[in-house]
Scaffold this motif. Structure first.
Motif, short mmCIF file in Angstrom:
data_model
loop_
_atom_site.label_atom_id
_atom_site.label_comp_id
_atom_site.label_asym_id
_atom_site.label_seq_id
_atom_site.Cartn_x
_atom_site.Cartn_y
_atom_site.Cartn_z
N GLU A 313 0.77 -1.61 -0.02
CA GLU A 313 -0.08 0.11 0.24
C GLU A 313 0.97 1.68 -0.19
OE1 GLU A 313 -3.13 0.92 0.09
OE2 GLU A 313 -3.65 -1.73 -0.04
N ALA A 314 1.67 1.29 0.84
CA ALA A 314 2.99 2.00 0.76
C ALA A 314 3.90 2.65 -0.52
CB ALA A 314 3.83 2.00 2.10
N THR A 315 4.06 1.96 -1.56
CA THR A 315 4.56 1.73 -2.37
C THR A 315 3.84 2.33 -3.35
OG1 THR A 315 5.89 -0.33 -2.22
CG2 THR A 315 5.29 0.37 -4.18
N LEU A 316 2.23 1.58 -3.44
CA LEU A 316 1.48 2.92 -4.45
C LEU A 316 0.89 4.48 -4.01
CD1 LEU A 316 -0.93 -0.28 -5.32
CD2 LEU A 316 1.02 0.90 -7.08
N TYR A 317 0.37 4.47 -2.85
CA TYR A 317 0.00 5.54 -2.11
C TYR A 317 1.29 6.06 -1.37
CZ TYR A 317 -3.73 2.96 -4.18
OH TYR A 317 -4.88 2.34 -4.89
N PRO A 318 2.54 6.70 -1.11
CA PRO A 318 3.40 7.29 0.03
C PRO A 318 3.33 8.45 0.41
CG PRO A 318 4.12 7.39 -2.30
CD PRO A 318 3.17 6.79 -2.80
N GLU A 319 3.13 8.80 1.27
CA GLU A 319 2.98 10.23 1.82
C GLU A 319 3.54 11.21 1.08
OE1 GLU A 319 3.35 12.17 6.05
OE2 GLU A 319 2.53 10.45 6.31
N LYS A 320 3.03 12.79 0.52
CA LYS A 320 3.82 13.65 0.03
C LYS A 320 4.56 14.10 1.16
CE LYS A 320 1.31 12.62 -3.50
NZ LYS A 320 2.53 12.07 -5.38
N THR A 321 5.51 14.34 0.87
CA THR A 321 6.82 14.79 1.47
C THR A 321 7.60 15.58 0.98
OG1 THR A 321 7.45 13.37 1.97
CG2 THR A 321 6.08 13.28 3.56
N ASP A 322 8.64 16.24 1.39
CA ASP A 322 9.84 16.81 1.02
C ASP A 322 10.62 15.74 2.16
OD1 ASP A 322 8.52 18.51 -0.20
OD2 ASP A 322 8.44 20.24 1.78
N TYR A 323 10.94 15.21 2.68
CA TYR A 323 11.85 14.35 2.94
C TYR A 323 12.87 13.86 1.92
CZ TYR A 323 8.91 15.17 8.03
OH TYR A 323 8.48 15.04 8.47
N LEU A 324 14.08 13.63 2.18
CA LEU A 324 15.31 12.86 1.44
C LEU A 324 16.02 11.99 2.46
CD1 LEU A 324 16.82 15.71 -0.63
CD2 LEU A 324 14.98 13.76 -1.22
N TYR A 325 15.57 12.13 3.67
CA TYR A 325 16.77 10.91 4.55
C TYR A 325 15.31 10.73 5.46
CZ TYR A 325 20.30 13.81 2.03
OH TYR A 325 21.04 14.41 1.74
N PHE A 326 16.08 10.00 6.19
CA PHE A 326 15.26 9.33 7.46
C PHE A 326 16.58 8.44 8.22
CE2 PHE A 326 14.28 5.24 4.45
CZ PHE A 326 14.31 4.15 5.75
N LEU A 327 15.81 7.87 9.46
CA LEU A 327 17.23 6.91 10.13
C LEU A 327 16.32 6.38 11.62
CD1 LEU A 327 18.44 8.52 13.40
CD2 LEU A 327 19.68 9.48 11.81
N ALA A 328 16.83 5.21 12.14
CA ALA A 328 15.95 4.88 12.49
C ALA A 328 16.87 4.18 14.04
CB ALA A 328 15.43 3.32 12.45
N ASN A 329 16.53 4.96 15.48
CA ASN A 329 16.95 4.27 16.39
C ASN A 329 16.89 2.72 16.64
OD1 ASN A 329 17.53 3.86 19.20
ND2 ASN A 329 17.69 5.80 19.25
#
Length: 356
Positions: A313-329
């Motif tokens: 679902e996320a692949t077909l309907y991604p959220e609209k953002t300006d993010y280019l990076y993410f990291l996980a703790n």
């Protein structure tokens, strides 16, 4: 007077010693009793699943909850004290008539039983799926199952039977395993006692074909191939944690593709290495592989695992953002998103570096 006082002290000391001796023997016999069978006359059979990666404490708790042992704490201490910690995961058949040593020996030898159902979790690679298949059908060998998965004739059969799903894209020369990502995560049951590997694998391919049916109109609308769809969803699946919005992760990957930036996702590197590691090193990022998304732009040649509906679902309907990076703790599971490299590095220093 002094002599009387001395006698009293001696008596008190003797009493204390006696109490300690009694307590010691009582404690010894209590612990000993807790290591004995719960019910020596029982004929009950209890099936217990010990998940992979379970600690001794986890195993002890599971066994107590299933009423196989008397006391989880004592069982755990006994196993650690005797250095009997190499207990294998799997499905076991225990009895309340078994004592601790018998239970430990059975788990050390890995005398497991086949599960009634074949459970394939989300985010599993073909290698992991092959292990599950062999556990389900002990007569099969992992090498033979993997060989079947990669067999050109078998793949050709899948392409003929499920042409809308298994396309010529799986034949790309750079792909490690043609059916990687095409075996749907679900719970499978088969009526037969001895099920051939081909039957099991095809059932998973069929499940993927059926599941993708609801997305076909949207895939056509977005001009996205099934292969690219499964590839992207597999990356999202491997990157996501329970606490993160997968659609937001998807937005990062799509934004990077749009900006002609490499995806730079660690799971693709680990897939290229063929290893399961908790942490990717800078040396790992140098691996020469078309799957290395640090060195190559765009999607890798194919999926790196299977994926579930949430990632699809996320692949077909991604959220609209300006993010280019993410990291996980990795300790908290919290994921942090950022728009710039400067902001990303700041978050990394604050939430990752300082906590290690």
């Amino acid at each position: 007077m002094k002599n009387t006082k001395g006698k009293k002290i001696t008596i008190i000391i003797s009493i204390i010693i006696l109490i300690l001796v009694i307590a010691t023997f009582s404690g010894y016999y209590y612990v000993k009793s807790q290591l004995e069978p719960r019910n020596e006359a029982s004929t009950e059979k209890i099936v217990v699943e010990i998940p992979a990666g379970s600690s001794i404490s986890d195993i002890s708790t599971i066994l107590e909850d299933k009423k196989v042992i008397n006391n989880a704490s004592i069982f755990s201490f006994y196993v650690k004290y005797n250095n009997d910690t190499n207990l294998k995961a799997g499905n076991y058949e225990f009895s309340p008539a078994m004592n601790t040593d018998q239970i430990v020996k059975k788990m050390q030898e890995g005398k497991t039983i086949a599960p009634e159902k074949l459970v394939i979790p989300e985010g599993y690679t073909l290698d992991q799926i092959a292990e599950r298949i062999v556990a389900y059908q002990p007569k099969l060998k992992k090498a033979d199952v993997l060989s079947t998965m990669d067999n050109p004739d078998f793949i050709a059969t899948m392409m003929d039977k499920y042409p809308d799903t298994v396309t010529s894209d799986v034949l790309n020369k750079d792909i490690k395993h043609p059916l990687e990502g095409y075996l749907y995560p679900a719970t499978y049951t088969f009526k037969e006692t001895d099920v051939p590997a081909e039957t099991i694998i095809e059932e998973m391919v069929k499940a993927t074909d059926v599941n993708i049916a609801k997305y076909r109109d949207e895939l056509t609308k977005q001009k996205m191939s099934v292969h690219d769809f499964l590839t992207m969803s597999s990356i999202i699946e491997k990157e996501a944690t329970e606490n993160v919005d997968r659609k937001k992760i998807a937005s990062v990957f799509y934004n990077r593709l749009e900006a002609d930036m490499p995806l730079q996702t660690d799971p693709t590197v680990l897939y290229a290495l063929g290893k399961h590691k908790s942490k990717t090193t800078y040396e790992d990022l140098k691996v020469d592989s078309p799957y290395n998304t640090y060195q190559n732009k765009g999607l890798p040649p194919g999926p790196i695992s299977n994926s579930g509906d949430s990632s699809m679902e996320a692949t077909l309907y991604p959220e609209k953002t300006d993010y280019l990076y993410f990291l996980a703790n990795t300790k908290t599971g919290q994921v942090y998103f950022s728009k710039t490299l400067e902001e990303h590095n700041k978050l990394k220093e604050e939430h990752i570096t300082k906590n290690n």
